[in-house]
Design a protein around this motif. Sequence first.
Motif, PDB file in Angstrom:
ATOM      1  N   ASN A  37      33.729 101.370  30.017  1.00 12.94           N
ATOM      2  CA  ASN A  37      34.386 102.501  30.669  1.00 12.94           C
ATOM      3  C   ASN A  37      34.158 102.493  32.175  1.00 12.94           C
ATOM      4  OD1 ASN A  37      35.626 103.672  28.413  1.00 12.94           O
ATOM      5  ND2 ASN A  37      33.736 104.675  27.816  1.00 12.94           N
ATOM      6  N   MET A  38      32.948 102.153  32.611  1.00 11.20           N
ATOM      7  CA  MET A  38      32.666 102.082  34.044  1.00 11.20           C
ATOM      8  C   MET A  38      33.515 101.015  34.726  1.00 11.20           C
ATOM      9  SD  MET A  38      28.582 102.461  34.435  1.00 11.20           S
ATOM     10  CE  MET A  38      27.763 102.838  32.908  1.00 11.20           C
ATOM     11  N   LEU A  39      33.824  99.963  33.984  1.00 11.04           N
ATOM     12  CA  LEU A  39      34.619  98.863  34.535  1.00 11.04           C
ATOM     13  C   LEU A  39      36.122  99.099  34.388  1.00 11.04           C
ATOM     14  CD1 LEU A  39      32.531  95.849  33.192  1.00 11.04           C
ATOM     15  CD2 LEU A  39      32.621  96.698  35.554  1.00 11.04           C
ATOM     16  N   GLY A  40      36.488 100.165  33.676  1.00 15.97           N
ATOM     17  CA  GLY A  40      37.905 100.434  33.446  1.00 15.97           C
ATOM     18  C   GLY A  40      38.533  99.443  32.494  1.00 15.97           C
ATOM     19  N   ARG A  41      37.729  98.940  31.567  1.00 15.90           N
ATOM     20  CA  ARG A  41      38.209  97.956  30.588  1.00 15.90           C
ATOM     21  C   ARG A  41      38.283  98.589  29.197  1.00 15.90           C
ATOM     22  NH1 ARG A  41      38.074  92.506  31.861  1.00 15.90           N
ATOM     23  NH2 ARG A  41      37.313  92.027  33.928  1.00 15.90           N
ATOM     24  N   GLU A  42      39.112  97.994  28.361  1.00 10.32           N
ATOM     25  CA  GLU A  42      39.186  98.408  26.964  1.00 10.32           C
ATOM     26  C   GLU A  42      37.812  98.165  26.332  1.00 10.32           C
ATOM     27  OE1 GLU A  42      39.631  99.463  23.315  1.00 10.32           O
ATOM     28  OE2 GLU A  42      41.290  99.836  24.703  1.00 10.32           O
ATOM     29  N   PRO A  43      37.177  99.191  25.771  1.00 14.22           N
ATOM     30  CA  PRO A  43      35.842  99.005  25.190  1.00 14.22           C
ATOM     31  C   PRO A  43      35.760  97.890  24.153  1.00 14.22           C
ATOM     32  CG  PRO A  43      36.279 101.330  25.445  1.00 14.22           C
ATOM     33  CD  PRO A  43      37.566 100.603  25.778  1.00 14.22           C
ATOM     34  N   LEU A  44      36.822  97.669  23.394  1.00 15.03           N
ATOM     35  CA  LEU A  44      36.799  96.619  22.376  1.00 15.03           C
ATOM     36  C   LEU A  44      36.542  95.250  22.999  1.00 15.03           C
ATOM     37  CD1 LEU A  44      37.032  95.901  19.414  1.00 15.03           C
ATOM     38  CD2 LEU A  44      39.498  95.752  19.709  1.00 15.03           C
ATOM     39  N   GLU A  45      36.960  95.051  24.240  1.00 12.41           N
ATOM     40  CA  GLU A  45      36.731  93.775  24.911  1.00 12.41           C
ATOM     41  C   GLU A  45      35.234  93.459  24.990  1.00 12.41           C
ATOM     42  OE1 GLU A  45      37.319  91.773  29.335  1.00 12.41           O
ATOM     43  OE2 GLU A  45      38.505  93.537  28.807  1.00 12.41           O
ATOM     44  N   LEU A  46      34.449  94.424  25.402  1.00 10.79           N
ATOM     45  CA  LEU A  46      33.002  94.206  25.516  1.00 10.79           C
ATOM     46  C   LEU A  46      32.305  94.337  24.175  1.00 10.79           C
ATOM     47  CD1 LEU A  46      33.891  94.953  28.508  1.00 10.79           C
ATOM     48  CD2 LEU A  46      31.490  95.493  28.800  1.00 10.79           C
ATOM     49  N   LEU A  47      32.739  95.299  23.369  1.00 12.68           N
ATOM     50  CA  LEU A  47      32.096  95.504  22.066  1.00 12.68           C
ATOM     51  C   LEU A  47      32.255  94.283  21.165  1.00 12.68           C
ATOM     52  CD1 LEU A  47      33.103  99.218  21.485  1.00 12.68           C
ATOM     53  CD2 LEU A  47      30.772  98.351  21.799  1.00 12.68           C
ATOM     54  N   SER A  48      33.412  93.638  21.219  1.00  6.56           N
ATOM     55  CA  SER A  48      33.617  92.453  20.378  1.00  6.56           C
ATOM     56  C   SER A  48      32.744  91.295  20.843  1.00  6.56           C
ATOM     57  CB  SER A  48      35.094  92.051  20.358  1.00  6.56           C
ATOM     58  OG  SER A  48      35.569  91.779  21.662  1.00  6.56           O
ATOM     59  N   LEU A  49      32.608  91.119  22.143  1.00  6.45           N
ATOM     60  CA  LEU A  49      31.712  90.076  22.656  1.00  6.45           C
ATOM     61  C   LEU A  49      30.268  90.393  22.264  1.00  6.45           C
ATOM     62  CD1 LEU A  49      31.115  87.543  24.281  1.00  6.45           C
ATOM     63  CD2 LEU A  49      31.091  88.972  26.348  1.00  6.45           C
ATOM     64  N   ASN A  50      29.892  91.641  22.388  1.00  5.35           N
ATOM     65  CA  ASN A  50      28.551  92.067  22.014  1.00  5.35           C
ATOM     66  C   ASN A  50      28.281  91.787  20.534  1.00  5.35           C
ATOM     67  OD1 ASN A  50      26.104  93.396  23.007  1.00  5.35           O
ATOM     68  ND2 ASN A  50      26.677  95.104  21.681  1.00  5.35           N
ATOM     69  N   ARG A  51      29.256  92.073  19.687  1.00  2.00           N
ATOM     70  CA  ARG A  51      29.116  91.799  18.252  1.00  2.00           C
ATOM     71  C   ARG A  51      28.978  90.304  17.988  1.00  2.00           C
ATOM     72  NH1 ARG A  51      29.162  95.441  13.791  1.00  2.00           N
ATOM     73  NH2 ARG A  51      28.963  97.451  14.825  1.00  2.00           N
ATOM     74  N   ALA A  52      29.724  89.499  18.705  1.00  2.00           N
ATOM     75  CA  ALA A  52      29.615  88.040  18.549  1.00  2.00           C
ATOM     76  C   ALA A  52      28.210  87.578  18.910  1.00  2.00           C
ATOM     77  CB  ALA A  52      30.654  87.333  19.408  1.00  2.00           C
ATOM     78  N   ILE A  53      27.662  88.126  19.979  1.00  2.00           N
ATOM     79  CA  ILE A  53      26.304  87.767  20.393  1.00  2.00           C
ATOM     80  C   ILE A  53      25.293  88.181  19.327  1.00  2.00           C
ATOM     81  CG2 ILE A  53      24.499  88.260  22.106  1.00  2.00           C
ATOM     82  CD1 ILE A  53      26.841  88.549  24.164  1.00  2.00           C
ATOM     83  N   ARG A  54      25.513  89.322  18.695  1.00  2.00           N
ATOM     84  CA  ARG A  54      24.593  89.817  17.662  1.00  2.00           C
ATOM     85  C   ARG A  54      24.636  88.975  16.385  1.00  2.00           C
ATOM     86  NH1 ARG A  54      24.633  96.199  16.784  1.00  2.00           N
ATOM     87  NH2 ARG A  54      22.963  95.534  15.410  1.00  2.00           N
ATOM     88  N   ASN A  55      25.786  88.404  16.066  1.00  2.00           N
ATOM     89  CA  ASN A  55      25.982  87.733  14.776  1.00  2.00           C
ATOM     90  C   ASN A  55      25.762  86.230  14.858  1.00  2.00           C
ATOM     91  OD1 ASN A  55      26.841  89.756  12.685  1.00  2.00           O
ATOM     92  ND2 ASN A  55      28.194  90.297  14.372  1.00  2.00           N
TER      93      ASN A  55
END
Length: 93
Positions: A53-71
């Motif tokens: 949100n601070m970057l003005g980006r779709e949250p799914l963009e970062l959340l999906s990368l974060n999930r990939a890093i977690r898995n």
Amino acid sequence: MNSLSQYLDELKKIKDLKSDAELARFLDVSRAYISQVRSGAYMGESQCFELANMLGREPLELLSLNRAIRNTKDNRLQDYWLKVHTVGIKPTN
């Protein structure tokens, strides 16, 4: 982008923050936390959402990368989340 570190750098640039210590203070996290994320650790989902949100980006963009890093232990899930991150998901009307 393929690492959360790149998003942190983008925020530093947007907010004219000179160091990771300033970034940590801005995000209200420890400097060690920033260092861990830069070393490949995942972020908490709410922090990842707020960063998007601070970057003005779709949250799914970062959340999906974060999930990939977690898995890292499940290649199928990691590949799925990386694909979502790269291609995105078209919104439904």
